[in-house]
Motif scaffolding. Structure first.
Motif, PDB file in Angstrom:
ATOM      1  N   MET A 194      48.106  38.494  43.398  1.00 21.13           N
ATOM      2  CA  MET A 194      47.308  38.927  42.243  1.00 21.13           C
ATOM      3  C   MET A 194      46.465  37.753  41.764  1.00 21.13           C
ATOM      4  O   MET A 194      46.989  36.705  41.431  1.00 21.13           O
ATOM      5  CB  MET A 194      48.196  39.415  41.098  1.00 21.13           C
ATOM      6  N   TYR A 195      45.154  37.957  41.769  1.00 19.12           N
ATOM      7  CA  TYR A 195      44.222  36.982  41.213  1.00 19.12           C
ATOM      8  C   TYR A 195      43.481  37.662  40.075  1.00 19.12           C
ATOM      9  O   TYR A 195      42.806  38.671  40.294  1.00 19.12           O
ATOM     10  CB  TYR A 195      43.204  36.511  42.253  1.00 19.12           C
ATOM     11  N   ASN A 196      43.619  37.130  38.889  1.00 20.61           N
ATOM     12  CA  ASN A 196      42.912  37.681  37.730  1.00 20.61           C
ATOM     13  C   ASN A 196      43.126  39.190  37.608  1.00 20.61           C
ATOM     14  O   ASN A 196      42.185  39.942  37.410  1.00 20.61           O
ATOM     15  CB  ASN A 196      41.420  37.324  37.792  1.00 20.61           C
ATOM     16  N   PHE A 197      44.375  39.599  37.771  1.00 19.25           N
ATOM     17  CA  PHE A 197      44.861  40.967  37.593  1.00 19.25           C
ATOM     18  C   PHE A 197      44.518  41.910  38.729  1.00 19.25           C
ATOM     19  O   PHE A 197      44.789  43.106  38.644  1.00 19.25           O
ATOM     20  CB  PHE A 197      44.383  41.573  36.260  1.00 19.25           C
ATOM     21  N   SER A 198      43.922  41.446  39.831  1.00 20.47           N
ATOM     22  CA  SER A 198      43.544  42.342  40.918  1.00 20.47           C
ATOM     23  C   SER A 198      43.728  41.651  42.265  1.00 20.47           C
ATOM     24  O   SER A 198      44.291  40.571  42.350  1.00 20.47           O
ATOM     25  CB  SER A 198      42.081  42.780  40.732  1.00 20.47           C
ATOM     26  N   PRO A 245      42.514  39.695  45.751  1.00 23.76           N
ATOM     27  CA  PRO A 245      41.504  38.684  46.051  1.00 23.76           C
ATOM     28  C   PRO A 245      40.241  39.339  46.626  1.00 23.76           C
ATOM     29  O   PRO A 245      40.317  40.354  47.315  1.00 23.76           O
ATOM     30  CB  PRO A 245      42.171  37.805  47.110  1.00 23.76           C
ATOM     31  N   SER A 246      39.101  38.731  46.370  1.00 25.48           N
ATOM     32  CA  SER A 246      37.851  39.283  46.903  1.00 25.48           C
ATOM     33  C   SER A 246      37.866  39.303  48.431  1.00 25.48           C
ATOM     34  O   SER A 246      37.239  40.165  49.045  1.00 25.48           O
ATOM     35  CB  SER A 246      36.647  38.505  46.379  1.00 25.48           C
ATOM     36  N   ARG A 263      52.853  37.904  42.254  1.00 24.83           N
ATOM     37  CA  ARG A 263      52.219  37.850  40.933  1.00 24.83           C
ATOM     38  C   ARG A 263      52.815  36.687  40.149  1.00 24.83           C
ATOM     39  O   ARG A 263      54.027  36.487  40.147  1.00 24.83           O
ATOM     40  CB  ARG A 263      52.456  39.163  40.179  1.00 24.83           C
ATOM     41  N   TYR A 286      54.798  42.241  35.704  1.00 20.12           N
ATOM     42  CA  TYR A 286      53.960  43.426  35.486  1.00 20.12           C
ATOM     43  C   TYR A 286      54.751  44.671  35.844  1.00 20.12           C
ATOM     44  O   TYR A 286      54.731  45.129  36.989  1.00 20.12           O
ATOM     45  CB  TYR A 286      52.688  43.335  36.342  1.00 20.12           C
ATOM     46  N   PHE A 325      47.438  45.574  32.888  1.00 18.95           N
ATOM     47  CA  PHE A 325      46.820  44.442  33.566  1.00 18.95           C
ATOM     48  C   PHE A 325      47.095  44.424  35.067  1.00 18.95           C
ATOM     49  O   PHE A 325      46.553  43.600  35.790  1.00 18.95           O
ATOM     50  CB  PHE A 325      47.305  43.117  32.970  1.00 18.95           C
ATOM     51  N   GLU A 326      47.951  45.298  35.538  1.00 21.44           N
ATOM     52  CA  GLU A 326      48.331  45.307  36.952  1.00 21.44           C
ATOM     53  C   GLU A 326      47.335  46.171  37.730  1.00 21.44           C
ATOM     54  O   GLU A 326      47.341  47.391  37.629  1.00 21.44           O
ATOM     55  CB  GLU A 326      49.744  45.855  37.129  1.00 21.44           C
ATOM     56  N   HIS A 327      46.476  45.504  38.536  1.00 22.53           N
ATOM     57  CA  HIS A 327      45.474  46.234  39.310  1.00 22.53           C
ATOM     58  C   HIS A 327      45.580  45.935  40.803  1.00 22.53           C
ATOM     59  O   HIS A 327      44.619  46.158  41.531  1.00 22.53           O
ATOM     60  CB  HIS A 327      44.069  45.898  38.808  1.00 22.53           C
TER      61      HIS A 327
END
Length: 179
Positions: A75-79, A81-82, A120, A124, A130-132
């Motif tokens: 999890m990076y910033n709630f989602s 990774p790009s 994470r 969560y 916040f968990e995406h």
């Protein structure tokens, strides 16, 4: 049998999600010694953002050829990774992994097993706004016809003791995959 292992953590080999994907892949390969393991490190060899279809057709074929896909999803910033999102964009292809029929979308990739190793830094619980990571990956894989399995390690950024506890819990979940 072909196992495709996808890693997307920027943290290198000490990454919790990479430890989990390695453990899962090792367990699957031990259970099926004839299995071929294909590894794709989305950080070492990143995919560009999606610009048009037809690029990186090998990424789609790699996914289609796999019987089991093991994905590391920190999890990076709630989602996610790009890097992982760029990979997902390559496998979401109409006519290959899904199609639109008279009753709406139909998944075409349901003949494979997908195991997602989620790591994470915090905690969560289900339904946390916040968990995406799981909230994104589960419906995506359902859309293409797959019910993914999740292995979780939480609290990995709280401190060293909690990182160890979260990793131990995740590894215990890996052990239950074969049971």
């Amino acid at each position: 049998m072909t196992i495709l292992k996808i890693d997307s953590s920027i943290s290198g080999e000490t990454s919790v999600s990479r430890i989990l994907t390695r453990s899962i892949t090792d367990q699957l390969a031990a259970a099926s010694p004839e299995a071929a393991v294909v590894e794709r490190d989305l950080v070492a060899v990143p995919l560009a953002h999606l610009t048009e279809r037809g690029q990186d057709a090998d990424v789609l074929q790699e996914f289609l050829d796999a019987d089991t896909v093991v994905i590391g999803a920190p999890m990076y910033n709630f989602s996610v990774p790009s890097q992982l999102k760029a990979w997902i964009d390559r496998i979401a292809v109409a006519g290959k992994t899904f199609q639109y029929g008279a009753n709406g979308p139909e998944g075409l990739a349901g003949d494979k097993r997908v195991i997602v190793a989620v790591s994470r830094g915090g905690f969560y619980e289900a339904g946390n706004s916040f968990e995406h990571v799981e909230a994104y990956l589960k419906p995506f894989f359902n859309f293409i016809g797959i019910e993914p399995e999740f292995v979780r390690a939480e609290g990995t950024a709280v401190g060293p003791e909690q990182r160890d506890a979260g990793l131990a819990k995740g590894l215990a979940e890996v052990e239950r995959l074969a049971a």
